[in-house]
Design a protein around this motif. Structure first.
Motif, short mmCIF file in Angstrom:
data_model
loop_
_atom_site.label_atom_id
_atom_site.label_comp_id
_atom_site.label_asym_id
_atom_site.label_seq_id
_atom_site.Cartn_x
_atom_site.Cartn_y
_atom_site.Cartn_z
N GLN A 35 -6.88 10.53 -2.24
CA GLN A 35 -5.79 10.18 -1.34
C GLN A 35 -5.66 11.16 -0.19
O GLN A 35 -5.31 10.77 0.93
CB GLN A 35 -4.48 10.09 -2.11
CG GLN A 35 -3.35 9.57 -1.26
CD GLN A 35 -2.10 9.28 -2.06
OE1 GLN A 35 -2.13 9.27 -3.28
NE2 GLN A 35 -1.01 9.05 -1.38
N ASP A 36 -5.95 12.43 -0.40
CA ASP A 36 -5.78 13.40 0.68
C ASP A 36 -6.81 13.25 1.80
O ASP A 36 -6.76 13.92 2.81
CB ASP A 36 -5.75 14.84 0.15
CG ASP A 36 -7.05 15.28 -0.48
OD1 ASP A 36 -7.93 14.43 -0.76
OD2 ASP A 36 -7.21 16.50 -0.71
N GLN B 100 -5.49 14.26 7.24
CA GLN B 100 -6.64 14.07 6.35
C GLN B 100 -7.20 15.41 5.82
O GLN B 100 -8.37 15.72 6.00
CB GLN B 100 -7.72 13.28 7.08
CG GLN B 100 -7.25 11.89 7.46
CD GLN B 100 -8.24 11.13 8.29
OE1 GLN B 100 -8.23 11.25 9.50
NE2 GLN B 100 -9.08 10.35 7.64
N TYR C 41 -6.96 10.37 3.27
CA TYR C 41 -6.38 9.28 4.04
C TYR C 41 -4.88 9.44 4.21
O TYR C 41 -4.14 8.48 4.27
CB TYR C 41 -6.75 7.93 3.41
CG TYR C 41 -8.24 7.83 3.25
CD1 TYR C 41 -9.05 7.63 4.35
CD2 TYR C 41 -8.83 8.04 2.01
CE1 TYR C 41 -10.42 7.60 4.23
CE2 TYR C 41 -10.21 8.01 1.88
CZ TYR C 41 -11.00 7.80 2.99
OH TYR C 41 -12.36 7.80 2.86
N THR C 42 -4.42 10.68 4.27
CA THR C 42 -3.03 10.99 4.56
C THR C 42 -2.98 11.69 5.91
O THR C 42 -4.02 11.97 6.52
CB THR C 42 -2.42 11.91 3.49
OG1 THR C 42 -3.20 13.10 3.41
CG2 THR C 42 -2.36 11.23 2.13
N PHE C 43 -1.79 12.03 6.37
CA PHE C 43 -1.62 12.70 7.66
C PHE C 43 -2.53 13.92 7.75
O PHE C 43 -2.56 14.76 6.84
CB PHE C 43 -0.16 13.11 7.87
CG PHE C 43 0.06 13.84 9.15
CD1 PHE C 43 0.04 13.17 10.36
CD2 PHE C 43 0.23 15.21 9.14
CE1 PHE C 43 0.21 13.85 11.55
CE2 PHE C 43 0.41 15.91 10.31
CZ PHE C 43 0.40 15.22 11.53
N ARG D 230 0.83 -1.20 0.00
CA ARG D 230 0.00 0.00 0.00
C ARG D 230 0.87 1.25 0.00
O ARG D 230 0.56 2.24 -0.67
CB ARG D 230 -0.93 -0.01 1.21
CG ARG D 230 -2.08 0.94 1.00
CD ARG D 230 -3.13 0.77 2.06
NE ARG D 230 -3.18 2.07 2.70
CZ ARG D 230 -3.10 2.28 3.98
NH1 ARG D 230 -3.00 1.30 4.81
NH2 ARG D 230 -3.13 3.48 4.46
N ALA D 231 1.97 1.21 0.72
CA ALA D 231 2.87 2.36 0.78
C ALA D 231 3.49 2.64 -0.58
O ALA D 231 3.74 3.79 -0.94
CB ALA D 231 3.96 2.13 1.82
N ALA E 146 1.98 8.61 0.39
CA ALA E 146 1.66 9.62 1.39
C ALA E 146 0.68 9.10 2.44
O ALA E 146 0.53 9.70 3.50
CB ALA E 146 1.08 10.86 0.72
N SER E 147 0.00 8.02 2.13
CA SER E 147 -1.01 7.55 3.08
C SER E 147 -0.39 6.66 4.13
O SER E 147 0.54 5.90 3.88
CB SER E 147 -2.14 6.81 2.36
OG SER E 147 -1.71 5.57 1.90
N GLY E 148 -0.92 6.78 5.30
CA GLY E 148 -0.54 5.91 6.40
C GLY E 148 -1.83 5.30 6.93
O GLY E 148 -2.86 5.36 6.28
N HIS F 202 0.51 4.18 -2.61
CA HIS F 202 0.03 5.43 -2.02
C HIS F 202 1.02 5.88 -0.95
O HIS F 202 0.76 5.76 0.24
CB HIS F 202 -1.36 5.23 -1.42
CG HIS F 202 -2.37 4.80 -2.42
ND1 HIS F 202 -2.96 5.68 -3.29
CD2 HIS F 202 -2.86 3.59 -2.72
CE1 HIS F 202 -3.77 5.02 -4.08
NE2 HIS F 202 -3.74 3.75 -3.75
#
Length: 161
Positions: A75-76, A82, A78-80, A10-11, A16-18, A14
């Motif tokens: 994606q934004d 959100q 589900y990133t830091f 997944r990394a 940027a997503s964690g 994507h």
């Protein structure tokens, strides 16, 4: 595929997503659709123990691919921090103010912030808010919207207000 391998994979797709709360909700509709191809009856009676390891592996791979495609367009969310979700909440607030000024005014008078309720709605794409038999129908539309999904979602959530 073990958990570490899934996270690495997944990394890569994507970066940027964690981990964020709610990703599991996004996989659920895909899981139900792909399991329904192999299991009979209602979901309540399903057991993955009735599936071969190969079928389980195929279901997991299909779910992963679909989740990756969904995340590509938002994606934004589900990133830091959100940032996509507060942005949509602000857009929703503006739409409610423009379309239903009385509702908007009442919410302001009561001190209700849109982010207080819309965060969950936007985070789980309404999986937890509507009857599950309707989720797959709604998600069919989500997937058809492609990159326009965040805009569609905002307008759809407007109907809840």
């Amino acid at each position: 595929m073990n958990v570490a391998l899934k996270n690495i994979s997944r990394a890569i797709h994507h970066p940027a997503s964690g981990y964020v709360q709610g990703i599991n909700d996004l996989v659920t509709p895909f899981l139900m659709v792909f399991l329904s191809e192999h299991l009979d009856g209602g979901m309540e009676s399903w057991s993955v123990l009735d599936l071969s390891p190969q079928k389980i592996s195929n279901v997991k791979a299909d779910c992963y691919w679909c989740l990756s495609q969904l995340l590509d367009g938002m994606q934004d969310h589900y990133t830091f921090a959100q940032p996509g979700i507060p942005r949509l909440s602000f857009k929703l607030k503006e739409l409610v103010h423009r379309i239903a000024e009385r509702v908007s005014r009442h919410m302001e008078e009561e001190g209700l912030e849109f982010l207080q309720f819309a965060f969950c709605w936007f985070n789980c794409l309404l999986v937890c808010e509507i009857p599950f038999h309707l989720v797959t129908r709604l998600w069919d539309t989500y997937l058809a919207e492609g990159d326009a999904l965040p805009n569609f979602l905002c307008i759809y959530v407007l109907a809840f207000c």
